[in-house]
Write an enzyme that holds these catalytic residues in place. Structure first.
Site, PDB file in Angstrom:
ATOM      1  N   ASP A   2      -1.202   6.971   6.584  1.00 58.31           N
ATOM      2  CA  ASP A   2      -1.943   6.460   6.014  1.00 58.31           C
ATOM      3  C   ASP A   2      -2.641   5.053   7.044  1.00 58.31           C
ATOM      4  OD1 ASP A   2      -4.103   4.354   5.259  1.00 58.31           O
ATOM      5  OD2 ASP A   2      -2.508   3.938   3.282  1.00 58.31           O
ATOM      6  N   TRP A  53       0.851  -1.693  -0.114  1.00 61.41           N
ATOM      7  CA  TRP A  53      -0.163  -0.244  -0.195  1.00 61.41           C
ATOM      8  C   TRP A  53       0.436   1.535  -0.191  1.00 61.41           C
ATOM      9  CZ3 TRP A  53      -4.560  -0.789  -1.548  1.00 61.41           C
ATOM     10  CH2 TRP A  53      -5.196  -2.569  -1.752  1.00 61.41           C
ATOM     11  N   LYS A  78     -11.822  -1.205   8.327  1.00 56.18           N
ATOM     12  CA  LYS A  78     -10.876  -2.261   9.022  1.00 56.18           C
ATOM     13  C   LYS A  78     -11.428  -2.102  10.567  1.00 56.18           C
ATOM     14  CE  LYS A  78      -8.153  -2.848   5.824  1.00 56.18           C
ATOM     15  NZ  LYS A  78      -7.922  -3.939   4.508  1.00 56.18           N
TER      16      LYS A  78
HETATM   17  N1  PLP Z   1      -3.980   1.181   3.316  1.00 51.69           N
HETATM   18  C1  PLP Z   1      -3.669   0.144   4.270  1.00 51.69           C
HETATM   19  C2  PLP Z   1      -2.837   0.274   4.955  1.00 51.69           C
HETATM   20  C3  PLP Z   1      -4.251  -0.539   3.763  1.00 51.69           C
HETATM   21  O1  PLP Z   1      -4.755  -2.046   4.478  1.00 51.69           O
HETATM   22  C4  PLP Z   1      -5.662  -0.525   2.034  1.00 51.69           C
HETATM   23  C5  PLP Z   1      -6.700  -1.695   2.314  1.00 51.69           C
HETATM   24  O2  PLP Z   1      -6.695  -2.631   2.806  1.00 51.69           O
HETATM   25  C6  PLP Z   1      -5.643   0.479   1.857  1.00 51.69           C
HETATM   26  C7  PLP Z   1      -4.592   1.548   1.745  1.00 51.69           C
HETATM   27  C8  PLP Z   1      -6.165   0.758   0.193  1.00 51.69           C
HETATM   28  O3  PLP Z   1      -7.224   0.966   1.058  1.00 51.69           O
HETATM   29  P1  PLP Z   1      -8.569   1.009  -0.306  1.00 51.69           P
HETATM   30  O4  PLP Z   1      -9.425  -0.051  -0.455  1.00 51.69           O
HETATM   31  O5  PLP Z   1      -9.590   1.613   0.911  1.00 51.69           O
HETATM   32  O6  PLP Z   1      -8.389   1.756  -1.113  1.00 51.69           O
END
Ligand code: PLP
Length: 357
Positions: free
Chosen positions: A169, A102, A193
């Protein structure tokens, strides 16, 4: 019997929240209308948005001068919005840590808008640790980190002090532990989550940092739009926000972030103790960087895979298969997962040892 749901996301929700949410789908606020068929501009729904914002501010002690926003597009769109709103149009530069897939995606999006300096990376060890001791060079528009790496089960226990804007994030550990919001300039998280169903993304932003890049930012992608329209620039995800409100109320009623941090600590201790004690298993993340949200582990001898899988399924456990890039198992223990569910999984691990050990 409700499954013991260790899924990495979308999240699990407290049973009372699911019950209240399903009632509101039939009859919202006693209006004899479904939550899904009322105007988002009706006073009843505006009150939901305001209450959800107030609960988030209260639970996280958000200081004055910050806005709490609800946007769509997930954390993935925040990868783009952060860069557009904070990276200068000409000669923009930002520092990122590369702590997982991510974080890597956030870096890719920022690179479309300017220069990215990766200041700490754990890529060469399949992201099994949190880089530390790095310097953030001068002249950066901001520093970006990922507090919890959902796929690899690593979590930042401390945040560096930096001489630039601090962006994080927190998608997979927001509301799971106390953080000092004043140490951050911008926090974002997909709700799905710990906060509610997929569909809403929350952004906590210090107002004064915005509007300084010299860019002509498309309206939806500009945080200022969402501040001035009180998160009602376009039709918001009403169901997600409503269930977020219920989930935040559940958290507050039970004792808030301090309470859940202790519950999460107990859950993590229970599973990691078993991973370390049981000779059949080994953890994948460096011990000091282990996540309280996602515990990743492997069977030392893969020939036990089928037996173990049958056993945890029979015990009502679901969603513990590891991400394909790590393999093995990942027990995600978000806020709504009770300690008892972790005990069930640990008991299965002990039984496996008796059976094959
Ligand atoms: N950042 C982290 C740490 C994540 O765990 C996730 C998804 O699991 C994301 C970003 C991406 O999130 P989204 O699916 O809401 O775009």
């Amino acid at each position: 019997m409700k499954a013991h749901n260790f899924s990495a996301g979308p999240c699990i929700l407290p049973p009372e929240v699911l019950r209240q949410a399903s009632e509101a789908v039939i009859n919202f606020d006693g209006l004899n209308l479904s939550l899904l068929e009322i105007s988002h501009r009706s006073k009843n729904f505006v009150a939901v948005v305001e209450k959800t914002q107030a609960l988030i501010k209260d639970l996280l002690d958000v200081p004055a001068g910050y806005s709490v926003l609800f946007v769509q597009g997930g954390a993935s769109l925040e990868f783009v919005m952060v860069a557009l709103n904070l990276m200068k149009k000409d000669g923009g530069k930002a520092a990122y840590t590369d702590t997982g897939a991510w974080a890597g995606k956030a870096i890719e999006e920022a690179k479309r808008q300017g220069e990215v300096v990766v200041v700490g990376s754990s890529k060469d060890k399949n992201y099994n640790f949190i880089p530390k001791g790095y310097e953030v060079p001068v002249g950066m528009d901001y520093f970006h980190c990922t507090s919890n790496n959902t796929i690899y089960g690593t979590q930042m226990k401390e945040f560096p002090k930096v001489d630039t804007l601090m962006v994080c994030d927190m998608s997979s550990d927001i509301m799971s532990r106390k953080v000092n919001v004043a140490d951050f300039d911008l926090i974002y998280a997909g709700a799905q989550k710990n906060m509610g169903p997929a569909g809403a993304t929350i952004v906590i932003v210090k107002d004064e940092i915005l509007g300084k890049t010299g860019r002509d930012i498309p309206a939806y992608l500009n945080y200022k739009t969402h501040i001035s329209k009180e998160s009602m620039f376009n039709t918001p995800p009403v169901f997600s926000i409503y269930v977020m409100m219920l989930t935040m109320q559940w958290l507050k009623d039970n004792g808030g972030v301090e309470w859940i941090e202790e519950v999460n600590r107990q859950k993590a201790e229970l599973i990691y103790n078993e991973i370390d004690r049981n000779p059949l298993f080994k953890g994948t993340a460096e011990v000091e960087d282990r996540s309280t949200m996602n515990a990743c582990f492997l069977l030392n001898d893969e020939s036990h895979t089928e037996t173990f899988n049958e056993m945890w399924k029979a015990a009502g456990v679901s969603g513990i298969n590891g991400h394909r890039s790590v393999g093995g198992y990942r027990a995600s223990m978000y806020n709504a997962l009770p300690l008892e569910s972790v005990q069930v999984l640990v008991d299965v691990m002990k039984e496996l040892e008796k059976k094959v050990g």
